[in-house]
Enzyme design. Structure first.
Site, mmCIF file in Angstrom:
data_model
loop_
_atom_site.group_PDB
_atom_site.id
_atom_site.type_symbol
_atom_site.label_atom_id
_atom_site.label_comp_id
_atom_site.label_asym_id
_atom_site.label_seq_id
_atom_site.Cartn_x
_atom_site.Cartn_y
_atom_site.Cartn_z
ATOM 1 N N SER A 104 49.574 33.085 45.939
ATOM 2 C CA SER A 104 48.528 32.233 45.397
ATOM 3 C C SER A 104 48.976 31.391 44.212
ATOM 4 C CB SER A 104 47.322 33.087 44.986
ATOM 5 O OG SER A 104 47.697 34.097 44.078
ATOM 6 N N ASP A 159 41.875 32.320 35.684
ATOM 7 C CA ASP A 159 41.126 33.527 36.031
ATOM 8 C C ASP A 159 41.948 34.724 35.556
ATOM 9 O OD1 ASP A 159 43.122 33.928 37.935
ATOM 10 O OD2 ASP A 159 41.874 33.343 39.642
ATOM 11 N N HIS A 207 45.702 34.093 37.519
ATOM 12 C CA HIS A 207 46.423 32.840 37.729
ATOM 13 C C HIS A 207 46.444 31.957 36.481
ATOM 14 C CE1 HIS A 207 44.822 34.150 41.700
ATOM 15 N NE2 HIS A 207 46.083 33.902 42.037
#
Length: 276
Positions: free
Chosen positions: A36, A240, A243
């Site tokens: 991600s 977040d 990340h």
């Protein structure tokens, strides 16, 4: 045979088969593999809770919500800019036609290190010859881990970072092994631990909490849908609980590309790898 450059951030595969012309990118194309941190939309329609196809993700990206797990550009985007590309590499899920010749982003959130997803010998057999491998950063300093386990005197979760160090030590040895045993290949090691902790944190930067309001149920640690994030996003390391923000991605990418400290990359940084 074409020369293929394979850079891990998590992975960027660059193919070079013709001399460069002034004004062109440093390399004609590159392919991205990873999780991600560099995903730019491949998870949008997958059956997984690891998604970033809703606000506030993309709040600072020029097209808005786009599947990137950050407020703006991710590391792969900044590498594209540093390499001289005039646009970002498209995700696999939407890449079509001639744009594939420039490269494809195969990164997908929560992907792992398995033979099916990252088998180095298969890549080498396809011509991968120049590879930059990123180690694992200080996972024990992620806001999510701090919330779950609390912090030690170091300010992070020590047992997690100790496991990370064990992996990174073996990974660096692997780089030497690959350079020795794969003919005509050149691998380098990008040290995210050094990059993230090798200098003082600027005054006013928040390093241990997220900019957005995170979920504690489904998609735990990711931004809650539709919630307004902090307005001073350039003063946060994390968007977040997992990340980085765009500004953190930019700093990490630039220092991976051109090392600030000798410990940032081994034996060379990406800029030198590209030039040789």
């Amino acid at each position: 045979m074409s020369i293929i450059w394979f850079i891990l951030m998590i992975l960027i595969l660059i193919v070079s088969s013709k001399p460069m012309v002034k004004g062109e990118p440093l390399v004609p194309c590159y392919f991205i593999f990873g999780d991600s941190v560099v995903d730019n939309g491949n998870n949008n329609n997958l059956t997984t809770t690891a998604k970033a196809n809703y606000p506030p993700y993309g709040i600072d990206f020029h097209t808005g919500v786009n599947g990137r797990f950050t407020n703006g550009r991710n590391k792969a985007d900044f590498f594209a800019e540093l390499l001289g590309f005039d646009s970002f590499i498209p995700p696999f899920v939407s890449a079509r036609g001639k744009e594939i010749l420039k490269g494809v982003n195969y990164a997908s959130g929560v992907s792992g290190i398995r033979d099916e997803t990252g088998y180095r010998w298969t890549l080498y057999s396809y011509g991968a010859r120049k590879v930059a491998v990123s180690n694992i950063g200080l996972l024990g300093c992620l806001p999510e881990e701090l919330e779950v386990f609390g912090r030690n005197a170091s300010g992070c979760v020590d047992f997690i970072n100790n496991y990370v160090q064990l992996f990174n030590d073996k990974l660096k040895l692997l780089i030497d092994d690959l350079n020795t045993n794969l003919p005509n290949a050149r691998f380098i090691y990008i040290n995210q631990t050094s990059i993230s902790s090798g200098g003082p944190t600027p005054v006013g930067i928040t390093v241990d909490s997220s900019c957005c309001i995170t979920s504690d149920t489904i998609a735990k640690g990711q931004c809650r849908k539709g919630e307004v994030p902090c307005s001073n996003r350039n003063q946060y390391i994390f968007f977040d609980n997992f990340h980085p923000t765009e500004v953190a991605n930019m700093a990490t990418a630039r220092r991976s590309f051109t090392a600030l400290l000798p410990s940032d990359a081994y034996p060379t940084d990406i800029s030198q790898l590209v030039q040789t």
